[in-house]
Scaffold this active site. Sequence first.
Site, PDB file in Angstrom:
ATOM      1  N   ASP A  34       0.848  -1.205   0.000  1.00 28.90           N
ATOM      2  CA  ASP A  34       0.000   0.000   0.000  1.00 28.90           C
ATOM      3  C   ASP A  34       0.878   1.246   0.000  1.00 28.90           C
ATOM      4  O   ASP A  34       1.704   1.430   0.905  1.00 28.90           O
ATOM      5  CB  ASP A  34      -0.889  -0.025   1.257  1.00 28.90           C
ATOM      6  CG  ASP A  34      -1.673   1.280   1.436  1.00 28.90           C
ATOM      7  OD1 ASP A  34      -2.105   1.556   2.570  1.00 28.90           O
ATOM      8  OD2 ASP A  34      -1.824   2.022   0.429  1.00 28.90           O
ATOM      9  N   ASN A  83      -0.504   4.523  -0.479  1.00 30.91           N
ATOM     10  CA  ASN A  83      -1.190   5.786  -0.132  1.00 30.91           C
ATOM     11  C   ASN A  83      -1.892   5.704   1.217  1.00 30.91           C
ATOM     12  O   ASN A  83      -2.742   6.540   1.529  1.00 30.91           O
ATOM     13  CB  ASN A  83      -2.192   6.164  -1.252  1.00 30.91           C
ATOM     14  CG  ASN A  83      -3.301   5.138  -1.365  1.00 30.91           C
ATOM     15  OD1 ASN A  83      -3.252   4.077  -0.722  1.00 30.91           O
ATOM     16  ND2 ASN A  83      -4.307   5.449  -2.165  1.00 30.91           N
ATOM     17  N   ASP A  90      -4.231   3.926   2.474  1.00 33.94           N
ATOM     18  CA  ASP A  90      -5.676   3.647   2.643  1.00 33.94           C
ATOM     19  C   ASP A  90      -5.906   2.219   3.134  1.00 33.94           C
ATOM     20  O   ASP A  90      -7.042   1.789   3.261  1.00 33.94           O
ATOM     21  CB  ASP A  90      -6.419   3.918   1.329  1.00 33.94           C
ATOM     22  CG  ASP A  90      -6.051   2.902   0.242  1.00 33.94           C
ATOM     23  OD1 ASP A  90      -6.700   2.912  -0.823  1.00 33.94           O
ATOM     24  OD2 ASP A  90      -5.116   2.097   0.467  1.00 33.94           O
ATOM     25  N   ASP A 110      -1.888  -1.415  -3.781  1.00 30.61           N
ATOM     26  CA  ASP A 110      -2.303  -0.713  -4.999  1.00 30.61           C
ATOM     27  C   ASP A 110      -1.272  -0.912  -6.118  1.00 30.61           C
ATOM     28  O   ASP A 110      -0.195  -1.469  -5.886  1.00 30.61           O
ATOM     29  CB  ASP A 110      -2.509   0.784  -4.707  1.00 30.61           C
ATOM     30  CG  ASP A 110      -1.421   1.340  -3.790  1.00 30.61           C
ATOM     31  OD1 ASP A 110      -1.753   1.861  -2.701  1.00 30.61           O
ATOM     32  OD2 ASP A 110      -0.227   1.200  -4.155  1.00 30.61           O
ATOM     33  N   ASP A 163      -6.133 -10.779 -15.447  1.00 27.01           N
ATOM     34  CA  ASP A 163      -7.234 -11.717 -15.221  1.00 27.01           C
ATOM     35  C   ASP A 163      -8.370 -11.369 -16.179  1.00 27.01           C
ATOM     36  O   ASP A 163      -8.735 -10.194 -16.302  1.00 27.01           O
ATOM     37  CB  ASP A 163      -7.735 -11.562 -13.773  1.00 27.01           C
ATOM     38  CG  ASP A 163      -7.778 -12.883 -13.046  1.00 27.01           C
ATOM     39  OD1 ASP A 163      -7.145 -13.013 -11.993  1.00 27.01           O
ATOM     40  OD2 ASP A 163      -8.455 -13.794 -13.565  1.00 27.01           O
ATOM     41  N   ASP A 212     -10.506 -16.627 -15.926  1.00 26.68           N
ATOM     42  CA  ASP A 212     -11.255 -17.044 -14.739  1.00 26.68           C
ATOM     43  C   ASP A 212     -12.361 -18.050 -15.113  1.00 26.68           C
ATOM     44  O   ASP A 212     -13.227 -17.734 -15.935  1.00 26.68           O
ATOM     45  CB  ASP A 212     -11.882 -15.775 -14.140  1.00 26.68           C
ATOM     46  CG  ASP A 212     -12.475 -16.020 -12.770  1.00 26.68           C
ATOM     47  OD1 ASP A 212     -11.716 -16.442 -11.882  1.00 26.68           O
ATOM     48  OD2 ASP A 212     -13.679 -15.813 -12.609  1.00 26.68           O
ATOM     49  N   GLU A 237      -8.279 -21.117 -16.162  1.00 25.30           N
ATOM     50  CA  GLU A 237      -8.591 -21.717 -14.864  1.00 25.30           C
ATOM     51  C   GLU A 237      -9.737 -22.682 -15.146  1.00 25.30           C
ATOM     52  O   GLU A 237     -10.845 -22.248 -15.497  1.00 25.30           O
ATOM     53  CB  GLU A 237      -9.030 -20.660 -13.845  1.00 25.30           C
ATOM     54  CG  GLU A 237      -9.284 -21.280 -12.489  1.00 25.30           C
ATOM     55  CD  GLU A 237     -10.097 -20.417 -11.547  1.00 25.30           C
ATOM     56  OE1 GLU A 237     -10.929 -19.627 -12.013  1.00 25.30           O
ATOM     57  OE2 GLU A 237      -9.900 -20.533 -10.326  1.00 25.30           O
ATOM     58  N   HIS A 239      -4.672 -17.222  -4.555  1.00 24.30           N
ATOM     59  CA  HIS A 239      -5.513 -16.365  -3.707  1.00 24.30           C
ATOM     60  C   HIS A 239      -6.795 -17.073  -3.275  1.00 24.30           C
ATOM     61  O   HIS A 239      -7.559 -16.543  -2.464  1.00 24.30           O
ATOM     62  CB  HIS A 239      -5.841 -15.083  -4.474  1.00 24.30           C
ATOM     63  CG  HIS A 239      -6.678 -15.343  -5.673  1.00 24.30           C
ATOM     64  ND1 HIS A 239      -6.226 -16.052  -6.778  1.00 24.30           N
ATOM     65  CD2 HIS A 239      -7.966 -15.046  -5.934  1.00 24.30           C
ATOM     66  CE1 HIS A 239      -7.191 -16.159  -7.651  1.00 24.30           C
ATOM     67  NE2 HIS A 239      -8.263 -15.562  -7.180  1.00 24.30           N
ATOM     68  N   ASP A 240      -7.046 -18.275  -3.851  1.00 24.81           N
ATOM     69  CA  ASP A 240      -8.248 -19.040  -3.466  1.00 24.81           C
ATOM     70  C   ASP A 240      -7.920 -20.227  -2.583  1.00 24.81           C
ATOM     71  O   ASP A 240      -8.830 -20.898  -2.098  1.00 24.81           O
ATOM     72  CB  ASP A 240      -8.916 -19.639  -4.728  1.00 24.81           C
ATOM     73  CG  ASP A 240      -9.541 -18.586  -5.610  1.00 24.81           C
ATOM     74  OD1 ASP A 240      -9.593 -18.809  -6.831  1.00 24.81           O
ATOM     75  OD2 ASP A 240      -9.971 -17.543  -5.073  1.00 24.81           O
TER      76      ASP A 240
HETATM   77  O1  TEU Z   1     -12.175 -19.095  -8.768  1.00 25.30           O
HETATM   78  C1  TEU Z   1     -13.033 -20.085  -9.235  1.00 25.30           C
HETATM   79  C2  TEU Z   1     -13.391 -20.929  -8.062  1.00 25.30           C
HETATM   80  O2  TEU Z   1     -13.827 -20.491  -7.068  1.00 25.30           O
HETATM   81  C3  TEU Z   1     -12.908 -22.292  -8.062  1.00 25.30           C
HETATM   82  O3  TEU Z   1     -12.553 -22.779  -9.337  1.00 25.30           O
HETATM   83  C4  TEU Z   1     -11.693 -22.301  -7.163  1.00 25.30           C
HETATM   84  O4  TEU Z   1     -10.543 -22.058  -7.898  1.00 25.30           O
HETATM   85  C5  TEU Z   1     -11.635 -23.586  -6.445  1.00 25.30           C
HETATM   86  O5  TEU Z   1     -12.040 -24.586  -7.291  1.00 25.30           O
HETATM   87  C6  TEU Z   1     -12.499 -23.473  -5.196  1.00 25.30           C
HETATM   88  O6  TEU Z   1     -11.784 -24.140  -4.189  1.00 25.30           O
HETATM   89  C7  TEU Z   1     -12.196 -17.921  -9.576  1.00 25.30           C
HETATM   90  C8  TEU Z   1     -11.363 -16.880  -8.859  1.00 25.30           C
HETATM   91  O7  TEU Z   1     -10.033 -17.369  -8.719  1.00 25.30           O
HETATM   92  C9  TEU Z   1     -12.009 -16.627  -7.514  1.00 25.30           C
HETATM   93  O8  TEU Z   1     -11.209 -15.737  -6.725  1.00 25.30           O
HETATM   94  C10 TEU Z   1     -13.376 -16.003  -7.765  1.00 25.30           C
HETATM   95  O9  TEU Z   1     -14.047 -15.838  -6.521  1.00 25.30           O
HETATM   96  C11 TEU Z   1     -14.221 -16.908  -8.660  1.00 25.30           C
HETATM   97  O10 TEU Z   1     -13.519 -17.438  -9.782  1.00 25.30           O
HETATM   98  C12 TEU Z   1     -15.397 -16.119  -9.224  1.00 25.30           C
HETATM   99  O11 TEU Z   1     -14.913 -15.194 -10.180  1.00 25.30           O
HETATM  100 CA    CA Z   2      -3.475   1.878  -1.249  1.00 23.98          CA
END
Ligand code: TEU
Ligand code: CA
Length: 473
Positions: free
Chosen positions: A11, A13, A15, A19, A88, A189, A240, A304-305
């Site tokens: 970050d 700035n 907030d 960013d 993405d 995605d 994905e 991130h998931d």
């Molecule tokens: O993720 C898709 C999703 O939720 C699943 O395929 C996930 O990867 C896993 O199978 C669940 O454990 C994508 C994005 O990466 C996610 O951050 C979003 O929330 C989702 O699509 C909706 O756009």
């Molecule tokens: Ca920021």
Amino acid sequence: MYQVYWRSFYDTNGDGYGDLQGVIEKLDYIANLGVDVIWLNPCYGSPDVDNGYDISDYYGVMEKAGDLDTLERLINEVHQRDMKIIMDLVVNHTSDQHPWFLESASSKDNPKRDWYIWKDPKDGVVPNNWRSYFTPSVWEFDDQTGQYYMHSFAVEQPDLNWESPEVRHAIYDMMHFWLKKGIDGFRMDVINLLAKIEGFPDADDPYDISYLGNNPGIHEYLQEMNEKVLSHYDVMTVGEIPFVTPEDGLLYVGEDRNELNTLFHFEVADNMPTWDMLRYKEIQERWYEGLKGKGWNSQFLNNHDHTRQVTRYGNDQQYRKQSAKLLATLLHTLPGMPYIYQGEEIGMTGVRFSSIDDYQDIAMKNKYKEEVEKGRDPEEVFESLLLLSRDNSRTPVQWNDSHNAGFTTGTPWMKVNPNYKEINVKEALQNRNSIYYYYKKLIQLRKENEVIVYGDFVDHSKNDENLAVIKNW
Ligand code: TEU
Ligand code: CA
């Protein structure tokens, strides 16, 4: 490939949100690791119900992230360091605040009505029994027009209707806009969800939501996308693709398919809750045999998931450094492109906050609400969701041992993992035996030895559940 979840990266700035300027300021850190490509999570205009995966403006940058000028500067700064950047592409659904949806929902005869998936009630209730990723039903009733709309994820993420040529061409126009800005490709995605089952029939088992993906029509859409957009640029794509096997996966990434270049499958991330060496090697071998010489895979154990790999598949206490290095050695010597999720290179771990209120992930909060409303004990539900909560991997990157781990001078949008005093970039850069320098050496080894990238894969440790002896030659 290094994944930057910018809102938790740095970050600049105050907030409390990372960013794009923060990414620019840390590019040398990423480049020094030896990274070739950066995958930037969505920063388009969005109400942020699902952290940017609910897009309301495909051509803009959400205020939290910065602005279009900063994004263009980031693209340029990445290229100046001989790296590439992919963005993405989230086109299975938009935000319910996207102007397209606001128009579509305004009346049954609006010209954009068929840009989304609207159905009449069946016997006065939902059109079928499909569950979504984040809610008990994919259908949300709209009082204004007396119909349901479909959402494969949150209520606030209505699915686009890819049967509409107008939808497809609106998406292709947007893709050209970003590719002309100089990005080097897309991470797509849940791209295999675009086609829905003809007639929307009830599912035998609504809890096995694989009916959402890999339906007839999907390959025609991707071949058209390739012909109308991707084939015009020298770019890379990674799909994905949940619920896919090697045979089906090849239909998306086979060199003769003219669809995508590479994919993520989820046979490990979704179906292997904790480390299982035999299962892991079986999955690797099956995917190697399935794609060998025809298509290209990806190697990852967190993003991130999915919770931090050293916590989920390694040992984030006594053997954190050793297990982080072991997992990295696997990922960087197996067939396919290795992905590093920000912070993995310093062995960041999963987190354990004390209350559901400390968590932000809509998937976790919806699941908590659904289960507690069934009458289950809230404490027990909370405990059951902790390990796999997506927030485990969304805590801010730990840059140093100062307040908020040097991530922000403000109040972080997501609490910093309390172990930042021991686990941070500053410590890693000062310690020759750190996980960071191990990653750096691994990346260099892979670059200097093509056999690691293109060599054959043979598992000499077949039934050993503690050993993986994988030889390329
Ligand atoms: O993720 C898709 C999703 O939720 C699943 O395929 C996930 O990867 C896993 O199978 C669940 O454990 C994508 C994005 O990466 C996610 O951050 C979003 O929330 C989702 O699509 C909706 O756009
Ligand atoms: Ca920021």
